[in-house]
Design a protein around this motif. Sequence first.
Motif, mmCIF file in Angstrom:
data_model
loop_
_atom_site.group_PDB
_atom_site.id
_atom_site.type_symbol
_atom_site.label_atom_id
_atom_site.label_comp_id
_atom_site.label_asym_id
_atom_site.label_seq_id
_atom_site.Cartn_x
_atom_site.Cartn_y
_atom_site.Cartn_z
ATOM 1 N N PHE A 58 0.831 -1.202 0.000
ATOM 2 C CA PHE A 58 0.000 0.000 0.000
ATOM 3 C C PHE A 58 0.865 1.252 0.000
ATOM 4 C CE2 PHE A 58 -1.374 3.246 3.100
ATOM 5 C CZ PHE A 58 -2.302 3.910 2.311
ATOM 6 N N LEU A 59 1.839 1.313 0.892
ATOM 7 C CA LEU A 59 2.694 2.496 0.979
ATOM 8 C C LEU A 59 3.482 2.711 -0.307
ATOM 9 C CD1 LEU A 59 3.972 2.170 4.639
ATOM 10 C CD2 LEU A 59 2.490 3.975 3.708
ATOM 11 N N SER A 60 4.017 1.652 -0.854
ATOM 12 C CA SER A 60 4.771 1.761 -2.102
ATOM 13 C C SER A 60 3.888 2.292 -3.223
ATOM 14 C CB SER A 60 5.343 0.393 -2.474
ATOM 15 O OG SER A 60 6.039 0.461 -3.686
ATOM 16 N N THR A 70 -4.813 10.917 0.818
ATOM 17 C CA THR A 70 -5.425 9.592 0.974
ATOM 18 C C THR A 70 -4.509 8.664 1.765
ATOM 19 O OG1 THR A 70 -6.648 9.862 -1.075
ATOM 20 C CG2 THR A 70 -6.388 7.615 -0.263
ATOM 21 N N THR A 71 -3.199 8.740 1.528
ATOM 22 C CA THR A 71 -2.258 7.902 2.272
ATOM 23 C C THR A 71 -2.379 8.175 3.763
ATOM 24 O OG1 THR A 71 -0.725 7.918 0.398
ATOM 25 C CG2 THR A 71 0.164 7.248 2.529
ATOM 26 N N ALA A 72 -2.383 9.444 4.138
ATOM 27 C CA ALA A 72 -2.496 9.803 5.554
ATOM 28 C C ALA A 72 -3.837 9.364 6.133
ATOM 29 C CB ALA A 72 -2.300 11.305 5.729
ATOM 30 N N GLN A 73 -4.913 9.517 5.369
ATOM 31 C CA GLN A 73 -6.231 9.076 5.837
ATOM 32 C C GLN A 73 -6.248 7.577 6.089
ATOM 33 O OE1 GLN A 73 -8.729 10.425 2.663
ATOM 34 N NE2 GLN A 73 -8.956 12.493 3.493
ATOM 35 N N GLN A 74 -5.645 6.824 5.183
ATOM 36 C CA GLN A 74 -5.618 5.373 5.315
ATOM 37 C C GLN A 74 -4.786 4.946 6.517
ATOM 38 O OE1 GLN A 74 -7.397 3.111 2.648
ATOM 39 N NE2 GLN A 74 -8.297 5.008 3.341
ATOM 40 N N THR A 88 -6.207 -2.867 -1.817
ATOM 41 C CA THR A 88 -6.209 -4.316 -1.642
ATOM 42 C C THR A 88 -4.769 -4.795 -1.557
ATOM 43 O OG1 THR A 88 -6.270 -4.640 -4.027
ATOM 44 C CG2 THR A 88 -8.395 -4.639 -2.868
ATOM 45 N N ALA A 89 -4.617 -6.012 -1.157
ATOM 46 C CA ALA A 89 -3.281 -6.575 -0.963
ATOM 47 C C ALA A 89 -2.511 -6.660 -2.272
ATOM 48 C CB ALA A 89 -3.402 -7.974 -0.369
ATOM 49 N N PRO A 92 2.552 -11.370 -4.251
ATOM 50 C CA PRO A 92 3.964 -11.631 -3.971
ATOM 51 C C PRO A 92 4.875 -11.118 -5.088
ATOM 52 C CG PRO A 92 2.652 -13.555 -3.452
ATOM 53 C CD PRO A 92 1.731 -12.559 -4.126
ATOM 54 N N GLU A 93 4.414 -11.193 -6.336
ATOM 55 C CA GLU A 93 5.251 -10.701 -7.426
ATOM 56 C C GLU A 93 5.425 -9.187 -7.329
ATOM 57 O OE1 GLU A 93 5.559 -10.750 -12.235
ATOM 58 O OE2 GLU A 93 4.786 -12.500 -11.202
ATOM 59 N N ALA A 94 4.371 -8.491 -6.906
ATOM 60 C CA ALA A 94 4.494 -7.045 -6.718
ATOM 61 C C ALA A 94 5.499 -6.752 -5.615
ATOM 62 C CB ALA A 94 3.145 -6.431 -6.395
ATOM 63 N N ALA A 95 5.491 -7.559 -4.560
ATOM 64 C CA ALA A 95 6.460 -7.383 -3.483
ATOM 65 C C ALA A 95 7.874 -7.595 -4.010
ATOM 66 C CB ALA A 95 6.163 -8.359 -2.351
#
Length: 131
Positions: A58-60, A70-74, A88-89, A92-95
């Motif tokens: 999410f942060l990335s 929106t980041t701060a709200q989340q 959403t999550a 693993p490939e994105a990670a």
Amino acid sequence: MQQLANWCAKDASCALNGQDVKAVVRQLFARADAGKLTEPGPHGPTRKKVTADQLASFLSDYLGKWNPETTAQQLAALRSGEGKVYWTAGTPEAAWRTVICRDHDFRLPDYAHYRAGCRAGAGGVRQAQAG
């Protein structure tokens, strides 16, 4: 992360204005690592767990697109347990791609070498945490 912290320090509309944003993120990662971070809901925390990898994804994603409000709200919703998450999550490939972007030399001769690296790292690679 520092840019978000700077923005929140200067902008009163930031949901984390006046707070140590990096400390908030570290606390969220600690809760996620302990299995105690859950998605927020309209009446308090839900039972759906949020993992450290999901939080990092999410942060990335949101910081990469520079969406500070929106980041701060989340982050504030995750911290308090009240509200709604809009992400959403990551997969693993994105990670793995996030780790490659930050930690590896890009001199890969071809896609086959890239995929071999993905297979070698799948499952055991955690995304970088804010610090």
